[in-house]
Design a protein around this motif. Structure first.
Motif, PDB file in Angstrom:
ATOM      1  N   UNK A   1      24.901  17.275  14.577  1.00 42.47           N
ATOM      2  CA  UNK A   1      25.515  17.647  15.784  1.00 42.47           C
ATOM      3  C   UNK A   1      26.427  19.127  15.457  1.00 42.47           C
ATOM      4  N   UNK A   2      25.995  20.126  16.453  1.00 46.65           N
ATOM      5  CA  UNK A   2      26.559  21.177  16.307  1.00 46.65           C
ATOM      6  C   UNK A   2      27.861  21.178  17.160  1.00 46.65           C
ATOM      7  N   UNK A   3      29.130  21.322  16.420  1.00 49.31           N
ATOM      8  CA  UNK A   3      30.311  21.247  17.215  1.00 49.31           C
ATOM      9  C   UNK A   3      30.867  22.476  17.507  1.00 49.31           C
ATOM     10  N   UNK A   4      30.437  23.516  16.620  1.00 53.89           N
ATOM     11  CA  UNK A   4      31.079  25.099  17.156  1.00 53.89           C
ATOM     12  C   UNK A   4      30.113  25.974  16.717  1.00 53.89           C
ATOM     13  N   UNK A   5      29.876  26.959  17.647  1.00 49.49           N
ATOM     14  CA  UNK A   5      28.866  28.078  17.307  1.00 49.49           C
ATOM     15  C   UNK A   5      29.291  29.146  16.843  1.00 49.49           C
ATOM     16  N   UNK A   6      30.220  29.292  15.727  1.00 46.61           N
ATOM     17  CA  UNK A   6      30.747  30.607  15.259  1.00 46.61           C
ATOM     18  C   UNK A   6      29.807  31.216  14.288  1.00 46.61           C
ATOM     19  N   UNK A   7      29.839  32.470  13.913  1.00 48.93           N
ATOM     20  CA  UNK A   7      29.126  33.286  13.054  1.00 48.93           C
ATOM     21  C   UNK A   7      29.530  33.348  11.736  1.00 48.93           C
ATOM     22  N   UNK A   8      30.604  33.457  11.333  1.00 43.08           N
ATOM     23  CA  UNK A   8      31.016  34.017   9.991  1.00 43.08           C
ATOM     24  C   UNK A   8      30.708  33.002   8.773  1.00 43.08           C
ATOM     25  N   UNK A   9      31.367  31.789   8.965  1.00 41.72           N
ATOM     26  CA  UNK A   9      31.059  30.813   7.796  1.00 41.72           C
ATOM     27  C   UNK A   9      30.256  29.547   8.497  1.00 41.72           C
ATOM     28  N   UNK A  10      29.659  28.904   7.720  1.00 42.57           N
ATOM     29  CA  UNK A  10      29.184  27.597   8.106  1.00 42.57           C
ATOM     30  C   UNK A  10      29.898  26.348   7.592  1.00 42.57           C
TER      31      UNK A  10
ATOM     32  N   UNK B   1      41.172  28.345  12.383  1.00 36.77           N
ATOM     33  CA  UNK B   1      40.746  29.555  11.904  1.00 36.77           C
ATOM     34  C   UNK B   1      40.238  30.632  12.915  1.00 36.77           C
ATOM     35  N   UNK B   2      39.778  29.849  13.843  1.00 33.20           N
ATOM     36  CA  UNK B   2      39.230  30.730  15.171  1.00 33.20           C
ATOM     37  C   UNK B   2      40.551  31.412  15.599  1.00 33.20           C
ATOM     38  N   UNK B   3      41.605  31.141  15.526  1.00 35.74           N
ATOM     39  CA  UNK B   3      42.889  31.874  15.992  1.00 35.74           C
ATOM     40  C   UNK B   3      43.153  33.030  15.216  1.00 35.74           C
ATOM     41  N   UNK B   4      42.820  32.997  13.954  1.00 39.03           N
ATOM     42  CA  UNK B   4      42.740  33.893  12.966  1.00 39.03           C
ATOM     43  C   UNK B   4      41.760  34.987  13.148  1.00 39.03           C
ATOM     44  N   UNK B   5      40.739  34.622  13.973  1.00 34.83           N
ATOM     45  CA  UNK B   5      39.546  35.492  14.152  1.00 34.83           C
ATOM     46  C   UNK B   5      38.415  35.228  13.069  1.00 34.83           C
ATOM     47  N   UNK B   6      38.544  33.951  12.445  1.00 32.77           N
ATOM     48  CA  UNK B   6      37.243  33.693  11.304  1.00 32.77           C
ATOM     49  C   UNK B   6      36.618  32.401  12.167  1.00 32.77           C
ATOM     50  N   UNK B   7      35.547  32.901  12.691  1.00 31.54           N
ATOM     51  CA  UNK B   7      34.621  31.920  13.261  1.00 31.54           C
ATOM     52  C   UNK B   7      33.795  30.913  12.485  1.00 31.54           C
ATOM     53  N   UNK B   8      33.693  29.629  12.887  1.00 33.08           N
ATOM     54  CA  UNK B   8      33.026  28.822  11.959  1.00 33.08           C
ATOM     55  C   UNK B   8      31.617  28.216  12.756  1.00 33.08           C
ATOM     56  N   UNK B   9      30.556  28.140  12.187  1.00 33.60           N
ATOM     57  CA  UNK B   9      29.620  27.377  12.814  1.00 33.60           C
ATOM     58  C   UNK B   9      29.749  25.923  12.066  1.00 33.60           C
ATOM     59  N   UNK B  10      30.322  25.166  12.777  1.00 30.03           N
ATOM     60  CA  UNK B  10      30.594  23.725  12.400  1.00 30.03           C
ATOM     61  C   UNK B  10      29.530  22.902  12.800  1.00 30.03           C
TER      62      UNK B  10
ATOM     63  N   UNK C   1      40.706  27.054   1.885  1.00 27.62           N
ATOM     64  CA  UNK C   1      39.561  27.566   1.021  1.00 27.62           C
ATOM     65  C   UNK C   1      38.795  28.472   1.857  1.00 27.62           C
ATOM     66  N   UNK C   2      38.598  28.370   2.920  1.00 27.60           N
ATOM     67  CA  UNK C   2      37.862  29.391   3.833  1.00 27.60           C
ATOM     68  C   UNK C   2      38.350  30.755   3.896  1.00 27.60           C
ATOM     69  N   UNK C   3      39.859  30.819   4.068  1.00 30.32           N
ATOM     70  CA  UNK C   3      40.624  31.791   4.106  1.00 30.32           C
ATOM     71  C   UNK C   3      40.364  32.747   2.768  1.00 30.32           C
ATOM     72  N   UNK C   4      40.432  32.046   1.690  1.00 32.43           N
ATOM     73  CA  UNK C   4      40.065  32.460   0.418  1.00 32.43           C
ATOM     74  C   UNK C   4      38.695  33.005   0.211  1.00 32.43           C
TER      75      UNK C   4
END
Ligand SMILES: Cc1ncc(C[n+]2csc(CCOP(=O)(O)OP(=O)(O)O)c2C)c(N)n1
Lengths: 315, 288
Positions: free
Chosen positions: A187-196, A214-223, A307-310
């Motif tokens: 189930x695709x929950x979020x269609x970000x680009x940077x990190x899966x 993380x989205x607020x910090x500009x890190x977009x996730x494909x969740x 972890x993702x910030x790191x």
């Protein structure tokens, strides 16, 4: 982005759903091993006392007994603490049920860290690994009570062995009520680009909150939420690898043999990509509350975020 | 150095059995308080086993609290590992662990998990929780002691619901096959498990006959009568050539009016009012 909805209780969902299913299908029977209290099957017993079998504290007997019921055309839903239906009754699951290809649905209650204060002996760190390695078993770790219900309904309708985790407690829902469950579909929950981010079971709720932060910090996730550990959605994994720089998996389970391992296998064979697995790192659980352990073992929202910030800082 | 529980000699003297009973009363209260302060837990099966553990730790067992790893000590396996609290209360009372630690029961990051843990708690011989395995471990211990010609006893305390597990009966065969007469099993026959009474969930009776048929010496006693328990253990020790089982007839939730014989109090949480009620119940019993 998915938002979190009303809180729903796993046990209440189980009792209501199997009772409804049993009303529709007279072949459905329930098997318990002195832990009706943990599964929530009391409503079933009340409505269909003659179709409820409690074998006492005897998980091995419960699974083989279920195989016998299935051999005669019944559809048993057998429950027990996940640790015991996976570890203690492992051989019975494998031989009485899987090898014979009987139509038994095994429900592992108080799965993973949701066993909480029952502690290390009761925390099933490897039930997904055990069942994932058994031919013929389908293996599911539902993300919320709505999805748990959908999986139970699917299990009742399909032929063959199924293992389903029942995660003790009340959790917010993020899937809609009445959805039809599709095995092998993520189930695709979020269609970000940077990190899966690939999560399963109760860690998806943490993932949703993490990706919001993380989205607020500009890190977009494909969740991606992956309730179906087996069969696994290979296409969704490969697509995520193609669209992002790195994949993080999170599970309420050891990192060996469960979701993280399954994703690693798919990636290595199809589209090698960097992977970070969050989960229990080769240690047992302990006697503590759920969120205390999720934080300590690095699978809650905060742990995923840091972890993702790191990772992003190092990319 | 005392080779029984640190309090054993003193208890054993003038007042004899009464002191065991008095000690059991203290331990019951402390157990009830400890579980309450932990935020709830396995009240039922902890409270039913108090006298059994009291007689073991304050009379029967050969132990050195100051030297917990002493090789010649008797061994105790709490097969029903969820009844850790009364055992911890005893270990604290005897100086195996400090009493402050009782406050850590089931706390996040704490050192006292309800299911007994040998790696965390001094004085625990075997970490348990998953029911049905303890008797097999006890058979292994008794066999090793026999091989080494050690004159020690191995005690295994099981729940009656636990007897549903097939492994118990595998171990029962092993024990009599190897004539483990230094193995003394005790069944906390409180007649209740989680989903109901033992006889409604999975009937155990005729229980004495089952053990007899497996080749064991069987005694049935009132499991809250310290004198009866003590003499049953003495009888078991005197018997040769067969393993021994004592069926201790008990009351689940013993001492707390609203818990007694209620399977629903296998585990749970109580309100402050219920806690006060419980203390009152225990008070009454002590005076009576
Ligand atoms: C193998 C296994 N299955 C299930 C459980 C969950 N469980 C904990 S206590 C209990 C009931 C135990 O009943 P009994 O042995 O009679 O203990 P008591 O009444 O003395 O507490 C169950 C089913 C467990 N600990 N181990």
């Amino acid at each position: 982005m998915r938002t979190l909805g009303e809180q729903k209780d796993t046990n209440a969902t189980y009792g209501r759903t199997i009772t409804e299913l049993a009303a529709e299908n007279p072949q459905i029977v329930a098997v318990e091993a002195d832990l009706m209290k943990a599964s929530g099957s009391a409503p079933f017993k009340e409505k269909f006392p003659e179709r409820m079998f409690n074998v006492g504290i005897a998980e091995q007997d419960a699974l083989s007994f279920s195989a016998g019921l299935a051999a005669m055309g019944k559809i048993p839903f057998v429950t027990g603490f996940a640790c015991f239906v996976a570890q203690r009754a492992c051989d019975q699951a494998q031989n009485s049920i899987a090898y014979n290809d009987f139509n038994v649905k095994v429900i592992g209650t108080y799965a993973g860290l949701t066993s909480e204060k029952n502690g290390g002996t009761h925390i099933s760190i490897d039930d997904l690994a055990i069942y994932r390695n058994m031919p013929r078993f389908q293996v599911f770790d539902p993300g919320d009570a709505n999805e748990f219900e959908a999986i139970l309904r699917y299990a009742a309708s399909c032929e063959g062995p199924v293992y389903i985790r029942s995660n003790k407690g009340k959790f917010p829902t993020f899937t809609s009520e009445g959805r039809t469950f599709q095995p092998g579909k993520a189930v695709l929950l979020n269609e970000g680009k940077e990190i899966g981010l690939i999560t399963t079971g109760i860690t998806t709720i943490e993932g949703i909150q993490a990706s919001e932060e993380l989205e607020k910090e500009g890190i977009s996730l494909r969740h991606i939420h992956m309730p179906s550990i087996k069969p696994i959605d290979m296409d969704a994994i490969v697509e995520t690898a193609k669209k992002t720089k790195l994949i993080v998996t999170v599970e309420n389970h050891t990192i060996y043999g469960g979701l993280g391992s399954a994703v690693a296998e798919v990636l290595c064979e199809n589209y090698p990509a960097r992977l970070v697995r969050l989960g229990l790192q080769d240690h047992f659980g302990e006697t503590a509350q759920l969120h205390y352990m999720m934080h300590k073992y690095g699978i809650d929202k905060d742990a995923i975020v840091s972890k993702i910030r790191e990772i992003v800082a190092e990319l | 150095m005392s080779e029984k529980g640190s309090l054993a000699r003193q208890l054993y003297n003038e007042e004899g059995e009464n002191m065991l009973e008095k000690k059991a009363g203290e331990l019951r209260r402390k157990t009830f308080e400890t579980i309450y302060h932990a935020g709830g837990g396995h009240y039922g099966g902890s409270l039913s086993a108090i006298e059994i553990m009291t007689v073991l730790y304050y009379d029967a067992m050969k132990l050195r609290p100051q030297e917990p790893e002493w090789e010649e000590r008797d061994r105790f396996i709490l097969c029903k590992g969820h009844a850790g609290p009364p055992l911890y209360v005893i270990l604290a009372d005897q100086g195996f662990i400090s009493s402050d630690r009782l406050e850590e029961l089931d706390k996040n990051g704490g050192s006292l998990p309800k299911h007994v843990d040998r790696l965390k708690v001094q004085g625990i011989d075997y970490s348990s929780g998953p029911l049905g395995q303890g008797l097999s471990v006890a058979c292994g211990m008794a066999s090793a002691a026999k091989l080494d010609k050690k004159d020690l006893y191995v005690y295994a305390l099981m729940g009656d619901g636990e007897l549903d597990e097939g492994q118990v009966w595998e171990a029962a065969m092993t024990a009599s096959h190897y004539q483990l007469d230094h193995l003394i099993a005790i069944v906390d026959r409180n007649r209740n498990q989680i989903d109901g009474s033992t006889e409604t969930v999975m009937a155990l009776e005729p229980l004495e006959e089952k053990w007899k048929a497996f080749g064991w010496n069987v005694q049935a006693v009132d499991g809250h009568d310290t004198k009866a328990l003590k003499s049953a253990i003495e009888t078991a020790k005197a018997a040769k050539g067969k393993p021994n089982v004592i069926i201790a007839n008990t009351i689940k939730g013993k001492g707390i009016s609203f818990m007694e014989n209620q399977y629903t109090w296998h585990s749970g949480q109580i309100t402050q009012e219920q806690f006060q009620q419980g203390l009152k119940d225990l008070e009454g019993r002590c005076k009576g």
